[in-house]
Design a protein around this motif. Structure first.
Motif, PDB file in Angstrom:
ATOM      1  N   ALA A 184      82.634 133.201 -19.727  1.00 26.02           N
ATOM      2  CA  ALA A 184      83.841 133.747 -20.429  1.00 26.02           C
ATOM      3  C   ALA A 184      84.843 134.088 -19.454  1.00 26.02           C
ATOM      4  CB  ALA A 184      83.448 134.758 -21.388  1.00 26.02           C
ATOM      5  N   TYR A 187      85.934 131.296 -17.029  1.00 30.25           N
ATOM      6  CA  TYR A 187      86.994 130.488 -17.607  1.00 30.25           C
ATOM      7  C   TYR A 187      88.321 131.320 -18.121  1.00 30.25           C
ATOM      8  CZ  TYR A 187      84.357 126.225 -16.978  1.00 30.25           C
ATOM      9  OH  TYR A 187      83.726 125.246 -16.459  1.00 30.25           O
ATOM     10  N   LYS A 188      88.199 132.550 -17.786  1.00 28.88           N
ATOM     11  CA  LYS A 188      89.474 132.977 -18.317  1.00 28.88           C
ATOM     12  C   LYS A 188      90.822 132.568 -18.165  1.00 28.88           C
ATOM     13  CE  LYS A 188      90.505 137.059 -15.458  1.00 28.88           C
ATOM     14  NZ  LYS A 188      90.918 138.421 -15.395  1.00 28.88           N
ATOM     15  N   ASP A 189      91.740 132.358 -18.860  1.00 31.48           N
ATOM     16  CA  ASP A 189      93.059 132.000 -18.535  1.00 31.48           C
ATOM     17  C   ASP A 189      94.107 132.943 -17.516  1.00 31.48           C
ATOM     18  OD1 ASP A 189      95.246 130.302 -18.365  1.00 31.48           O
ATOM     19  OD2 ASP A 189      95.988 130.835 -20.428  1.00 31.48           O
ATOM     20  N   TYR A 603      88.738 122.889 -18.488  1.00 32.09           N
ATOM     21  CA  TYR A 603      88.502 124.237 -19.446  1.00 32.09           C
ATOM     22  C   TYR A 603      88.530 123.745 -20.851  1.00 32.09           C
ATOM     23  CZ  TYR A 603      89.626 127.773 -15.722  1.00 32.09           C
ATOM     24  OH  TYR A 603      89.657 128.569 -14.669  1.00 32.09           O
ATOM     25  N   GLN A 604      89.294 122.833 -21.032  1.00 30.68           N
ATOM     26  CA  GLN A 604      89.379 122.364 -22.592  1.00 30.68           C
ATOM     27  C   GLN A 604      88.096 121.962 -23.049  1.00 30.68           C
ATOM     28  OE1 GLN A 604      92.124 119.309 -22.430  1.00 30.68           O
ATOM     29  NE2 GLN A 604      93.954 120.581 -22.709  1.00 30.68           N
ATOM     30  N   LYS A 606      85.346 122.832 -22.015  1.00 28.63           N
ATOM     31  CA  LYS A 606      84.395 124.221 -22.473  1.00 28.63           C
ATOM     32  C   LYS A 606      84.852 124.866 -23.439  1.00 28.63           C
ATOM     33  CE  LYS A 606      81.390 123.137 -19.054  1.00 28.63           C
ATOM     34  NZ  LYS A 606      79.871 123.031 -19.172  1.00 28.63           N
ATOM     35  N   TYR A 608      87.856 126.341 -23.512  1.00 33.75           N
ATOM     36  CA  TYR A 608      88.555 127.359 -22.954  1.00 33.75           C
ATOM     37  C   TYR A 608      90.122 127.029 -22.578  1.00 33.75           C
ATOM     38  CZ  TYR A 608      84.303 129.977 -21.993  1.00 33.75           C
ATOM     39  OH  TYR A 608      83.044 130.468 -22.326  1.00 33.75           O
ATOM     40  N   LYS A 609      90.854 127.704 -22.318  1.00 30.85           N
ATOM     41  CA  LYS A 609      92.313 127.134 -21.772  1.00 30.85           C
ATOM     42  C   LYS A 609      92.660 127.627 -20.315  1.00 30.85           C
ATOM     43  CE  LYS A 609      97.051 126.959 -24.086  1.00 30.85           C
ATOM     44  NZ  LYS A 609      97.758 126.603 -22.835  1.00 30.85           N
TER      45      LYS A 609
END
Lengths: 616, 1155
Positions: A184, A187-189, A603-604, A606, A608-609
């Motif tokens: 988390a 992979y944070k934006d 990211y996508q 997984k 996430y963005k």
């Protein structure tokens, strides 16, 4: 005592042996002998210092080493409006790369953005250092040492984030080492640049409060740190301001830039009592009064560079100083060329330029046209006067190939005072700060202009430039309308001071002047100095070039004379860089670099963005 | 009861017989199931009296009453009979059909062969090792056992062969090599063993057999035991020798003038008509001259004749050297029939209760590099073993083993990517070797090798062992053995500077004493300038062309010492309950600790290049080499640079064997193993394994099969082992360190310690789990033995890079247990022995095996050329080739030339906008399939003579799609680079002392995509060298049926344009080789006894002499592995196929003597 008992006697030693080896379970305790192991390191200040040493060549890169070009003057910072190449100019990035980034500490930089690629290895390195200082080293060192080394780690973390932000804008901020299982967080934006730079601000504040003022020669100390802080805070403060982002943050950062500058300037530990050229071509910078930190090169230790050789009069860099840059140099009466009373102020022959312009012109460019330069004006700021005597001969190791040994100034007072005065001027102009005084100018711009001249320059008739006075600022017809006179002159001072160095592209970005890179805005970008080709660059006048019709000069009235094999004598005028053409059109998105397509997709996948940089 | 009575009776009889001992004449007949056996040796035990059976099997011998007669003959179990009162003793010999009662050495003990339950192969030491001109045991093991894969990648003397058990790859992070044990002690190289000292070799293949050795044995074990003292009072002295002569295994046919033609054709194809080449140039005109030269001088001017200007080369333009004479580097570089000798002497015997064995060995092998001052490998072995029974409870033993290996070679360069052997195959045939007309050497690999100093790698291995056995009870003993091992390696590389006529630079005009140019005619004779055809003469410039201080102008030495302590202690208890229940318990421990330390020093700029010594260096000193490239010592425990490592392993093991009537067999092993390579919480692991066997033929209901089925056994096993071969940096977060290039205020570089490596939080051991099923059958009166195994070896929790770690992690994805792979395979062994009534014995022993490894989990990649789940290791993806385009395939313009067009969207969506030659439509108007997608060079357009690929997926385009499993376009899996169906078989026969055996070894399937000059046509046609197989068989309008495509210079790429990876040019590396053919003669004992010799055999052997392969005239050895050598195991000679030292064949003669 019969034979049957003997067997037990024989058995005993064996049994004893068995017990001995079997109990000796620590036989397996054999950690690597020649590798430091994380858990067993951090035993005291010596260990911490060794860890900190591994930052130096990355952040205090100087002239890099060998043929390395990353973050070097001349060879690395080649992308700016000061310099023009033959044919089409290097373009800005035109599409989102398939993949961008690295996890290596040796990663290549992004030359066109003059900063790091999408790489968080150095962030991790600093976060590891902070964690180990706190978790392992703290009880083993004094509180003062703990604070100092924490400040060192936070300085480098702030340094790295400042660079990442200058390239990418918003970046994810990590203030601790992230575990491979903490997806988390990994992979944070991206965090907004203001959020990141506030963290950097806090780090730098901690540095100013806790770093040692002296940690031994050639080791990071608070003065060196403050000098860099003035660089990064000025960058971010002016970037926020000119790009209309967040006025409060802009003010906060600029004030910190002034504070950091004050700290260095008011210490009176450094001054401008040696000539300009000595900064860049000395074999040893130890004790140089202007230098806060330098990098030493030594052939005996096989640590050498190639930057000097690229200004030795023979080597070709490929991008060279254009007429726009030449015209920006002040005359020694402190005026722009259009308004100067100096004799020959409007002559652009090299011979006249070196005599009439600010002394830094003579110290930065060779006084004769040289064909290896695309513009014929050949830079020699980073070569000694001696180096140029070898043109056409065999160069000594110090000025040929990658065996150069001149020391590199990593941080010098001139940058601090120019960062400081600009921050002050911007605060005064836009944020209600105290007005810039003549005393401020005397401490900064004028202190620089008052550097002594070396004998060779004096012999050529070079004169110091008159001081900048608040009451009589030069009137520059070429000034951008949106820039106040004083700030314009401060910017000019930077340009004259830092030619070939790290500043120009990033300055254009923070001033929101990237449009200068569009060479269609000024035809002078394609020109060099005024030359008589027949006498100064005869080797261009070949039959092949006559056929190709690619040797041209431009008269003052704009007419172009093309060499046709018969008109050699007529080839007098501004040198037109061979086939020079503009770079591809670009838009404001060029201010910031895009991240890689593959990273966004990763990211996508997984769930996430990762947001793409605006405009890309 | 009956038996006991008999024993009592016999005992009484013996007592009686002893009392009245006297010489009597015994006669009798020796028979077997096949009838009378002639030639059987009959000996009176403890005396020199011998006899031999005649053609009808009858014999006569004088013996004392009570003495023992020994009947022995090859292929039969030796029988003993005590002389009693009877004057006739008839003996029926049993055929020695790999007797089930034979004892096989297994982990920490022995096992009755018939009771084996794991996957174990034994090597017939006598047949495999004796009398072969083979430098080491490893090479001898090739083809000798099923499931054991041995590859000899080149003819480099002193190099280790590549040994693998059951599959080529077992994990990505760790090793895949078997553990090699000499008397239960690990050895660094199989080469250090003297083949003559070996008593037995056992290959433990499954986990059930090897897990008792713990975490080092994950990929099988090669278990070697050495000879004990012989059983008799009279010392047995054995001497054997072998003289062999080795030569390149096949004619290396490199192109002569045809190669020049190819080069010119390739240049002209892209419109270049000016001279091309490297240093020596060729154009159409000079090629014609070269052909004429060949015709005129080809038979009279040879390699010893100097190169003459005017005749052999000329200068064109300013300074282009144009060659017309062709040279074959083979003539200059290869020493033919290089001699090798081996001598072995051993003495063994028993005095009282002490037995001993002494062994001495010598190997002196020459390499084939002709100009080298020294190219040889020598090995000296000495060993001693003593065992003494102090009393009935205690036996002590000791021994020592010494092995000294020295490899000497010409030190021309420290480069492993372009060594002199590469230059056998690099420059065109115009490149001169030998001398010029001034008598000076011309710069060439030959001259460099000739002037190079000799480097050497000296390896000294010694071990000392002490041990004892305590027999606490008759069936309970304790063994304790301690071994100290020391190996030192001393690698000296004395460099030089090269001076020669420099063929790499512009030539110099030849001037006479007055400074006027000298002119020569087309024979090189000096003529006046006005003579017709006179040309100004040139000489090659005489240069010292090594820059002072640059490689190899240096002296370098690395020294490594390695020592280890090994303790093996175990206790064995045999329990026999009610006759039928046999139990055997073993409990023990194994402890190994080792330390290796190395030092490196190099100094450049030698003041004395004739006698290079460290002291004479005047330049830069280096103690930490920049790269580890030169840190690999063949057969060593080398660690690069200056470093020190230590490790330890401690294991406790237990084994239980249970046999019921030798019919139901069960074995269980358990080992608790600790390794220092892991952090404390991961150090210890349990490794269990089980195996079971059922001898079905012992069952009553199988009795009816007895007449033809002597034994039938089913085996099964399961076992798990951990693998500790992974680098410990995967588990421990180490921090790099060294000297920074930041120079401190004191003028010295500062030391730095770098960022700790990222280690996965939850990393574990890799687990190797093996299951094995086998059948052993003995049929036809013990004459035929068949053994068949199927197995599966899984590498679970395999360490691979963690997937899905974004760049924000700030470090490379740590490796963790996210992968798995499995190897499945089968093995078949077949023995056959038969002796005919006339005494002719024949035997056959063969094996074949196969193993395939499949990746089960390796992230989520789907690129077919990468690692994807489901991939077979070694698989090759490529295009399918249709044929070569002919001119008739193209639309032609008015002058008969193909028409260059720019493809439109309609013609090819994929290639729109690209240029290519216009193809004709198909016979029924089908749209032609264009290939510009595969045009990788700006000057390459598919035209006549180029490769026409097959549109496999029928989409009208040739492409690789996305290169993924889902869309791989026209790519298909076209082969596998790992060897499959590896086999070996021996055919032997003996008759009246003459023995003959032929041993074949081969690989049934292996394909590779070649790299470099020898495999890729036009790889670099400007450099110029290529095999004649290519230069004589490429497409031209005149040779439309040629195998290779039209000439084109691929500029050092092996996978572009015509040479896309494809099936047509895939190299088929399958082969069968006559590894050994031996003919020997054993002199009759009756004869030799007279001169005090127990046995005498002379033999001659051919090694590697005949090969049947699919490579035609390409000078590539089918065993070769691209890029592999002892110097560099991944990029040797830049990975170019076949460019190492050629494999060799040899012919040898030898004598085996026994006193």
């Amino acid at each position: 005592m019969k034979m049957k008992y003997f067997k037990y006697i024989y058995g005993l030693p064996i049994l004893a042996c068995l017990l001995l080896v079997s109990c000796n379970k620590d036989v397996l305790d054999r950690p690597p002998l020649t590798d430091y192991v994380d858990g067993q390191f951090w035993r005291g200040e010596d260990d911490i210092r060794m860890y900190a040493n591994s930052y130096y060549t990355n952040y205090f890169n100087g002239y890099n080493s060998g043929f390395g070009v990353d973050y070097t003057p001349v060879r690395g910072y080649t992308f700016s409006d000061d310099l023009t190449s033959k044919n089409a100019q290097t373009s800005f990035e035109s599409s989102v790369p398939t993949s961008r980034g690295s996890t290596l500490e040796t990663a290549d930089w992004l030359g066109a953005y003059a900063g790091p690629t999408w790489d968080f290895a150095w962030v991790r390195k600093s976060n590891v250092m902070l964690a180990r200082l706190n978790d392992v080293a703290k009880p083993k060192i004094t509180g003062e040492a703990f604070n100092h080394w924490s400040a060192v780690a936070r300085f480098f973390r702030g340094f790295e984030y400042s660079r990442l932000v200058s390239v990418f804008g918003d970046v994810p901020y990590f203030d601790k080492e992230v575990s491979d299982t903490d997806l988390a967080t990994l992979y944070k934006d991206r965090d907004a640049r203001g959020v990141v730079m506030d963290k950097v601000y806090d780090d730098f504040k901690f540095v100013m409060a806790n770093m040692r003022e002296n940690d031994g020669a050639q080791f990071l100390n608070k003065y060196i740190a403050a000098a860099f802080i003035s660089r990064f805070m000025l960058f971010e403060g002016t970037y926020e301001h000119y790009h209309g982002l967040d006025a409060t943050k802009a003010k906060k950062y600029l004030e910190f830039a002034v504070e950091a500058g004050d700290y260095v300037i008011n210490s009176n530990k450094y001054n401008f009592t040696r000539d300009f050229k000595s900064l860049f071509s000395s074999d040893n910078l130890a004790g140089h009064p202007e230098v806060l930190l330098y990098r030493t090169y030594d052939a005996a230790l096989a640590v050498t560079h190639s930057i000097g050789s690229y200004q030795n009069g023979t080597e070709v860099v490929g991008v060279d100083a254009n007429l726009v840059l030449i015209k920006s140099f002040l005359l020694n009466d402190g005026q722009v060329w259009q308004n100067s009373a100096v004799a020959g102020a409007n002559s652009f022959t090299i011979a006249d330029l070196v005599k009439t312009r600010d002394p830094r012109f003579e110290a930065s460019f060779y006084d004769k046209a040289l064909v290896p330069s695309a513009t014929l004006l050949y830079g020699f700021k980073f070569a000694s006067r001696d180096a140029l005597t070898y043109i056409g001969k065999t160069y000594p190791a110090a000025w040929g190939s990658n065996t150069n040994t001149s020391d590199a100034p990593v941080m010098r007072l001139a940058e601090v005072v120019l960062n400081w005065i600009e921050a002050k001027a911007v605060l005064a102009q836009y944020f209600g700060g105290t007005a810039v005084t003549q005393a401020d100018l005397n401490k900064s711009v004028n202190a620089i202009r008052n550097r002594p001249l070396d004998a060779a320059a004096t012999a050529k008739g070079v004169l110091k430039t008159a001081p900048l006075t608040l009451g009589a600022l030069p009137v520059d017809p070429a000034k951008d309308a949106d820039v106040p006179d004083l700030i314009w002159e401060i910017r000019r001072e930077r340009r004259m001071e830092f030619v070939f160095e790290h500043t120009r592209l990033l300055d254009l970005k923070r001033w929101k002047k990237l449009n200068n890179m569009d060479f269609s805005t000024n035809a002078d970008y394609y020109l060099g100095p005024w030359v008589n080709v027949q006498t100064e660059a005869a080797s261009y006048l070949t039959a092949a070039n006559a056929t190709a019709r690619n040797v041209k000069v431009k008269k003052a009235d704009g007419t172009i004379v093309t060499y046709d094999g018969t008109n050699a004598a007529a080839m007098v005028g501004y040198w037109m860089v061979t086939n020079a053409a503009n770079r591809n059109a670009f838009t404001d998105r060029a201010y910031l670099a895009p991240v890689g397509q593959a990273q966004i997709i990763q990211y996508q996948e997984k769930g996430y963005k990762l947001t793409q940089t605006t405009g890309w | 009861m009956k038996k006991k009575l008999l024993l009592i009776f016999l005992g009484m009889f013996l007592l009686l017989a002893n009392a009245i001992a006297q010489q009597i004449t015994i006669t009798g007949k020796v028979t077997s199931d096949d009838g009378p056996v002639p030639g059987v040796s009959i000996r009176v035990k403890g005396s020199t009296t011998v006899a031999q059976s005649s053609a009808d099997g009858s014999y006569t011998i004088n013996a004392a009453n009570g003495s023992v007669l020994v009947f022995s003959y090859i292929g039969y179990v030796t029988a003993e009979r005590t002389v009693g009162t009877a004057k006739t003793i008839n003996v029926s010999l049993k055929t020695d059909a790999q007797g089930l009662d034979d004892v096989v050495v297994v982990g920490y003990g022995t096992q009755r062969k018939g009771n084996l339950t794991g996957a174990v192969s034994t090597i017939d030491v006598k047949k495999t090792l004796e009398g072969r001109p083979i430098a080491d045991v490893g090479r001898a093991l090739q083809g000798a056992a099923s499931g054991l894969s041995v590859t000899v990648p080149s003819g480099e003397i002193g190099s280790d062969p590549v040994i693998k058990i059951r599959g080529q790859l077992a994990s990505f992070a760790g090793g895949s090599s078997p553990l090699i044990l000499l008397d239960n002690v690990e050895i660094p190289s199989i080469q250090l063993v003297n083949p003559n000292d070996i008593a037995s070799i056992t290959i433990l293949k499954d986990a059930a057999a090897s897990s008792i050795y713990g975490a080092k044995a994950a990929f099988g074990v090669v278990l070697i035991t050495t000879k004990q003292g012989s059983g008799s009072d009279k010392p047995s002295i054995t001497y054997s020798n072998n003289f062999s002569f080795q030569n390149v295994w096949k004619d290396l046919k490199m192109a002569d003038v045809n190669g020049l033609k190819y080069t010119v054709d390739a240049a002209e194809r892209v419109g270049v008509t000016t001279p091309v080449g490297a240093f020596y140039y060729v154009d159409r005109a000079s090629y014609e001259k070269a052909v004429a030269w060949k015709e005129k001088y080809g038979s009279t001017i040879g390699p010893d004749d100097p190169t003459v200007f005017g005749r052999d080369w000329y200068v064109q333009g300013a300074n282009l050297k144009m060659g017309v004479r062709t040279y074959d580097p083979y003539d200059y570089m290869i020493k033919e029939w290089a001699p090798t000798q081996q001598h072995n002497l051993s003495v063994g015997g028993t005095t009282g209760k002490t037995s001993y064995n002494l062994g001495l060995g010598l190997l002196d092998q020459s390499g084939m590099l002709k100009p080298a001052k020294e190219d040889r490998f020598t090995r000296y072995n000495a060993s001693i073993k003593i065992s003494s029974e102090i009393n009935k409870y205690l036996t002590i033993r000791g021994g020592a083993l010494y092995s000294r290996r020295n490899k000497q070679y010409a030190y021309t360069t420290n480069s492993t990517t372009a060594d002199p052997w590469l230059y056998l195959y690099r420059w065109s045939s115009l490149y001169p070797l030998g001398k010029d007309e001034n008598g000076d050497a011309i710069r060439s690999p030959e001259s460099e090798v000739a002037s190079a100093n000799t480097a050497n790698i000296l390896l000294n291995y010694a071990n000392v062992n002490l041990g004892s056995t305590v027999n606490i009870l008759k069936n309970w003993k304790v063994d304790f053995d301690y071994t100290f091992t020391n190996q030192t390696e001393d690698w000296k590389r004395p460099g030089t500077r090269f001076t020669a006529r420099n063929s790499w630079v512009a030539p110099k005009a030849r001037l006479d004493a007055s400074g006027a140019p000298v002119y020569v005619n087309d024979q090189g004779q000096v003529v006046s300038s006005t003579t017709a055809g006179a040309i100004a003469a040139y000489d090659l410039s005489m240069d010292m062309y090594t820059t002072p201080g640059s490689s190899p102008d240096h002296f370098a030495r690395s020294a490594t010492s390695y020592f280890s302590h090994t303790i093996n202690a175990f206790t064995t208890y045999n329990l026999n309950l009610k006759e039928n229940h046999d139990f055997k318990f073993i409990l023990g421990l194994n402890r190994v600790t080792s330390t290796a330390e190395s030092q490196f020093g190099q100094i450049t700029n030698l003041a004395d290049i004739i006698n290079p010594q460290f002291k004479f260096g005047t330049g830069v000193q280096t103690v930490l080499p920049a790269t580890a490239a030169m840190g690999i010592i063949p057969g060593g425990i080398s660690i690069p640079g200056a470093d020190k490592r230590w490790e330890a392993q401690l294991g406790y093991f237990g084994r239980v064997n249970y046999a019921f009537k030798n019919k139901y067999l069960i074995e269980g092993n358990l080992r608790y193993d600790g390794s220092s390579k892991f952090p404390t919480d991961l150090q210890w692991r349990w490794f269990p394994s089980f195996s079971a066997g059922w001898v079905a033929s012992e069952e009553n209901f199988m009795a009816f099969t007895k007449p033809f089925l002597n034994q039938l056994k089913f085996r099964g096993s399961w076992g798990s082992i951990g693998d500790q071969t992974v680098p410990n940096g995967l588990y421990i977060s180490t921090m790099p360190s060294g000297q920074s290039s930041w120079i401190g205020a004191n003028g010295a570089k500062v030391n730095y310690v770098g960022t700790p490596a990222a280690v996965a939080a939850d990393i574990q051991w890799q687990d190797i789990v093996t299951t094995n099923l086998g059948i052993d059958a003995t049929v036809l009166n013990n004459k035929v033995n068949i053994s068949f195994d199927v197995f599966k070896r899984n590498t679970n929790n395999m360490i691979v890079p963690e997937e899905g770690i974004p760049l924000t992690f700030g470090a490379g994805a740590p490796q963790g247990n996210y992968g798995s792979l499995s190897t499945r395979g089968w093995e078949l062994t077949l023995d056959f022995n038969h002796r005919f009534k006339n005494g002719l014995g024949i035997n056959f022993k063969g094996n074949i095996s196969d193993a395939k490894t499949r990746l089960n989990a390796y992230g989520s990649g789907t690129q077919v050329t990468g690692n994807y789940n489901g991939k077979d290791i070694g698989e090759i993806w490529g295009y399918r080739t249709d044929r070569l385009y002919q001119t008739s395939d193209f639309e032609l313009d008015g002058s008969g030339k193909p028409i260059l067009i720019t493809l439109t969207n309609a013609e090819s969506k994929l290639n729109a906008g690209k240029q290519t030659y216009k193809l004709k439509a198909g016979p029924n108007g089908e749209k032609p399939v264009y290939q510009p997608f595969l045009q990788n060079s700006s000057t390459f357009r598919f035209g006549p003579g180029d490769v026409k690929f097959i549109d496999v997926n029928g989409d009208g385009e040739i492409s690789n799609g996305d290169g993924t499993l889902a869309n791989h376009g026209d790519l298909e899996m076209i082969g596998n680079s790992n060897p499959s169906y590896e086999y070996g078989f021996r055919l032997g026969a003996d008759f009246k002392g003459v023995d003959i055996s032929a041993f074949f070894q081969g690989v049934g399937s292996r394909k590779i995509w070649g790299a470099g000059f020898l495999a890729i046509p036009g790889f670099n046609s400007a450099d110029g060298a290529m095999p004649e197989a290519i230069a004589g068989n490429y497409w031209t309008p005149q040779t439309p049926d040629a195998f290779y495509p039209a000439a084109y210079n691929n500029a050092a790429s092996g996978t572009t344009n015509n040479m896309q990876v494809q099936d047509r040019y895939l190299l088929n590396m399958a082969y069968i080789r006559l590894k050994n053919l031996t003919v020997g003669y054993t002199f009759p004992q009756l004869l030799t006894k007279k001169v005090g010799i127990s046995s005498l055999r002379v033999y001659t052997a051919l090694e590697n002499f005949f090969t049947w392969d699919h490579l035609g005239d390409l000078p590539i050895d089918p065993e070769s592995i691209s890029g592999y050598s002892i110097w560099d195991q991944s990029n040797y000679n830049s990975g170019r196929t076949g460019t190492g030292i050629p494999a060799f064949k040899s012919i040898s003669f030898g004598v085996q003597l026994n006193f």
